[in-house]
Scaffold this active site. Structure first.
Site, PDB file in Angstrom:
ATOM      1  N   HIS A   1       0.844  -1.191   0.000  1.00 55.53           N
ATOM      2  CA  HIS A   1       0.000   0.000   0.000  1.00 55.53           C
ATOM      3  C   HIS A   1       0.886   1.251   0.000  1.00 55.53           C
ATOM      4  O   HIS A   1       0.709   2.163   0.799  1.00 55.53           O
ATOM      5  CB  HIS A   1      -0.951  -0.026   1.205  1.00 55.53           C
ATOM      6  CG  HIS A   1      -2.021  -1.061   1.082  1.00 55.53           C
ATOM      7  ND1 HIS A   1      -2.913  -1.364   2.084  1.00 55.53           N
ATOM      8  CD2 HIS A   1      -2.349  -1.879   0.040  1.00 55.53           C
ATOM      9  CE1 HIS A   1      -3.747  -2.315   1.668  1.00 55.53           C
ATOM     10  NE2 HIS A   1      -3.407  -2.649   0.432  1.00 55.53           N
TER      11      HIS A   1
HETATM   12  C1  LIG Z   1       0.661  -7.463  -5.047  1.00 56.89           C
HETATM   13  C2  LIG Z   1      -0.297  -6.340  -4.732  1.00 56.89           C
HETATM   14  C3  LIG Z   1      -1.544  -6.639  -4.192  1.00 56.89           C
HETATM   15  C4  LIG Z   1      -2.434  -5.605  -3.908  1.00 56.89           C
HETATM   16  N1  LIG Z   1      -3.676  -5.922  -3.421  1.00 56.89           N
HETATM   17  C5  LIG Z   1      -4.568  -4.938  -3.194  1.00 56.89           C
HETATM   18  C6  LIG Z   1      -5.888  -5.247  -2.784  1.00 56.89           C
HETATM   19  O1  LIG Z   1      -6.252  -6.402  -2.616  1.00 56.89           O
HETATM   20  N2  LIG Z   1      -6.753  -4.215  -2.559  1.00 56.89           N
HETATM   21  C7  LIG Z   1      -6.381  -2.909  -2.716  1.00 56.89           C
HETATM   22  O2  LIG Z   1      -7.208  -2.015  -2.493  1.00 56.89           O
HETATM   23  N3  LIG Z   1      -5.136  -2.597  -3.123  1.00 56.89           N
HETATM   24  C8  LIG Z   1      -4.224  -3.573  -3.377  1.00 56.89           C
HETATM   25  N4  LIG Z   1      -2.962  -3.259  -3.780  1.00 56.89           N
HETATM   26  C9  LIG Z   1      -2.584  -1.832  -3.879  1.00 56.89           C
HETATM   27  C10 LIG Z   1      -3.085  -1.198  -5.164  1.00 56.89           C
HETATM   28  O3  LIG Z   1      -2.822  -2.061  -6.266  1.00 56.89           O
HETATM   29  C11 LIG Z   1      -2.362   0.152  -5.342  1.00 56.89           C
HETATM   30  O4  LIG Z   1      -2.636   0.995  -4.236  1.00 56.89           O
HETATM   31  C12 LIG Z   1      -2.782   0.878  -6.602  1.00 56.89           C
HETATM   32  O5  LIG Z   1      -2.649   0.069  -7.770  1.00 56.89           O
HETATM   33  C13 LIG Z   1      -1.913   2.110  -6.789  1.00 56.89           C
HETATM   34  O6  LIG Z   1      -2.327   2.756  -7.964  1.00 56.89           O
HETATM   35  P1  LIG Z   1      -1.379   3.798  -8.698  1.00 56.89           P
HETATM   36  O7  LIG Z   1      -2.139   4.288  -9.869  1.00 56.89           O
HETATM   37  O8  LIG Z   1      -0.878   4.785  -7.714  1.00 56.89           O
HETATM   38  O9  LIG Z   1      -0.107   2.969  -9.159  1.00 56.89           O
HETATM   39  P2  LIG Z   1      -0.012   1.669 -10.085  1.00 56.89           P
HETATM   40  O10 LIG Z   1      -1.284   0.907 -10.079  1.00 56.89           O
HETATM   41  O11 LIG Z   1       1.247   0.993  -9.636  1.00 56.89           O
HETATM   42  O12 LIG Z   1       0.180   2.260 -11.549  1.00 56.89           O
HETATM   43  C14 LIG Z   1       1.392   2.844 -11.971  1.00 56.89           C
HETATM   44  C15 LIG Z   1       1.599   2.512 -13.443  1.00 56.89           C
HETATM   45  O13 LIG Z   1       2.694   3.271 -13.939  1.00 56.89           O
HETATM   46  C16 LIG Z   1       3.505   2.416 -14.715  1.00 56.89           C
HETATM   47  N5  LIG Z   1       4.875   2.943 -14.682  1.00 56.89           N
HETATM   48  C17 LIG Z   1       5.668   3.151 -13.615  1.00 56.89           C
HETATM   49  N6  LIG Z   1       6.847   3.676 -13.987  1.00 56.89           N
HETATM   50  C18 LIG Z   1       6.798   3.816 -15.327  1.00 56.89           C
HETATM   51  C19 LIG Z   1       7.718   4.297 -16.305  1.00 56.89           C
HETATM   52  N7  LIG Z   1       8.940   4.783 -15.967  1.00 56.89           N
HETATM   53  N8  LIG Z   1       7.336   4.306 -17.616  1.00 56.89           N
HETATM   54  C20 LIG Z   1       6.098   3.833 -17.976  1.00 56.89           C
HETATM   55  N9  LIG Z   1       5.184   3.357 -17.085  1.00 56.89           N
HETATM   56  C21 LIG Z   1       5.547   3.358 -15.783  1.00 56.89           C
HETATM   57  C22 LIG Z   1       3.402   1.059 -14.055  1.00 56.89           C
HETATM   58  O14 LIG Z   1       3.752   0.030 -14.967  1.00 56.89           O
HETATM   59  C23 LIG Z   1       1.924   1.040 -13.686  1.00 56.89           C
HETATM   60  O15 LIG Z   1       1.133   0.580 -14.760  1.00 56.89           O
HETATM   61  C24 LIG Z   1      -2.063  -4.262  -4.114  1.00 56.89           C
HETATM   62  C25 LIG Z   1      -0.793  -3.964  -4.663  1.00 56.89           C
HETATM   63  C26 LIG Z   1       0.067  -4.993  -4.977  1.00 56.89           C
HETATM   64  C27 LIG Z   1       1.411  -4.674  -5.603  1.00 56.89           C
END
Ligand SMILES: Cc1cc2nc3c(=O)[nH]c(=O)nc-3n(C[C@H](O)[C@H](O)[C@H](O)COP(=O)(O)OP(=O)(O)OC[C@H]3O[C@@H](n4cnc5c(N)ncnc54)[C@H](O)[C@@H]3O)c2cc1C
Length: 335
Positions: A275
């Site tokens: 998280h």
């Molecule tokens: C294993 C796991 C299990 C989880 N389980 C849960 C759950 O059950 N319930 C829940 O509520 N939350 C869960 N989470 C947390 C939740 O997935 C995250 O809080 C959420 O996805 C964060 O969203 P975000 O948009 O901030 O980042 P992300 O979803 O990480 O999106 C970031 C994106 O940017 C891309 N990116 C990064 N750097 C670059 C770059 N340099 N160039 C191009 N693309 C890039 C990545 O590939 C990714 O697609 C889990 C997380 C993980 C890792």
């Protein structure tokens, strides 16, 4: 939310959206006091694209601060230490990293009602058949079947511990191998930890992963909350209602009784539940990275819309909160 994912496609009325997949963002482009675009690498080629209006950075709480720092946005001393020319001083980038630390307590179960035994031997093909015939059975279940929120102290206004209940237990958690005998697990997570960490570049190379330093349990209050949360879990499982199912506590086990025992178990057994939040926090104080409209402080042309903008980690799983950040960001951008 993917940072850059699109295909070129027409959407009626001659409006075109350009989407580029499998590209790795190297840095943001900055001209004067404005972020004007981004450069990425795809199939070995570096491509720079300029934004008509704004750049929206959504690389998540690990890579958003990395991309900012690779672009020269961050703490100037830290950037200089890693050979990156500072372009815009923002000391909060990569600071304020907050996460949920989770320990797992296990019990041996007396009846064959858990995933441990139902996912091996003849039970597994039976479960597959049942799924295709009736769309029922263990293959329709997630692992986290129940959750709970408790207060570790009566004077707290809100719950400070979350439980994840799973009708399964690991023989080897690192390798995700289930026990052979029936078992169950309660994951114990402190919701609002005081311990705060950092995520920063460790090199100017965009393909070199940033250093993640969560500093879990560095605040003494966090160890106390975890200890109390696990003791309450033990009390819950000791209730009469669960007596027909529970044989004994396997981990930490009955020998764990003093505060020192619990603290040792907490340190040894726990890990992140992914998280990651807070590394480009929203706010108006000197350590804030974006303002309440998600615009980068001090430079025009850039908004951030991902888990990094949370000033404090939410009191539960983070995904839904990220969806709301995205919804609010979309409304602000349209406005
Ligand atoms: C294993 C796991 C299990 C989880 N389980 C849960 C759950 O059950 N319930 C829940 O509520 N939350 C869960 N989470 C947390 C939740 O997935 C995250 O809080 C959420 O996805 C964060 O969203 P975000 O948009 O901030 O980042 P992300 O979803 O990480 O999106 C970031 C994106 O940017 C891309 N990116 C990064 N750097 C670059 C770059 N340099 N160039 C191009 N693309 C890039 C990545 O590939 C990714 O697609 C889990 C997380 C993980 C890792």
């Amino acid at each position: 939310m993917p940072a850059v994912e699109v295909v070129i496609e027409g959407i009626g009325l001659g409006v075109f959206v350009q989407q580029i997949v499998h590209a790795h963002i190297l840095r943001l482009e900055i001209e004067g006091r404005r972020v004007t675009g981004a450069t990425w690498r795809k199939n070995g080629r570096d491509i720079t694209m300029h934004a008509g209006r704004e750049v929206i950075l959504t690389a998540g709480a690990v890579q958003t601060p990395q991309i900012l720092e690779l672009s020269g946005i961050g703490n100037p001393d830290l950037l200089a230490r890693h050979g990156i020319a500072p372009r815009h001083a923002l000391p909060g980038v990569g600071e304020n990293y907050q996460d949920h630390y989770c320990t797992r307590m296990n019990w041996r179960v007396t009846q064959p009602v858990t995933l441990n035994e139902q996912t091996r031997g003849l039970s597994l093909p039976r479960a597959v058949l049942q799924y295709f015939a009736t769309r029922k059975g263990i293959l329709t279940l997630g692992t986290g079947m129940a959750a709970g929120f408790v207060k570790t102290r009566p004077d707290l206004e809100d719950a400070d511990i979350q439980y994840f209940f799973m009708h399964a237990s690991y023989a080897d958690a690192a390798k995700r191998i289930l026990d052979r005998q029936p078992g169950m697990t309660i994951g114990v997570t402190q919701l609002r930890p005081e311990s705060v960490g950092t995520i920063h570049v460790q090199s100017p190379d965009p393909f070199h992963q940033p250093a993640i330093a969560p500093n879990f349990l560095s605040a003494p209050a966090d160890l106390i909350a975890m200890r109390r949360g696990m003791q309450i879990a033990r009390d819950i499982v000791g209730q009469n209602a669960l007596a027909p199912y529970v044989s004994h506590e396997m981990s930490p086990g009955p020998d764990c009784s003093s505060d020192a025992d619990w603290d040792e178990f907490t340190r040894r057994n726990g890990q992140t539940i992914y998280h990651n939040t807070g590394t480009a926090k929203m706010g108006t104080d000197p350590m804030a990275v974006v303002d309440p409209m998600l615009r980068l402080h001090g430079l025009g042309g850039l908004r951030i819309a991902d888990a990094s903008v949370m000033p404090t980690v939410v009191s539960g799983n983070t995904q839904a909160a990220v969806f709301m950040i995205a919804e609010r960001a979309a409304a602000m951008i349209l406005a």
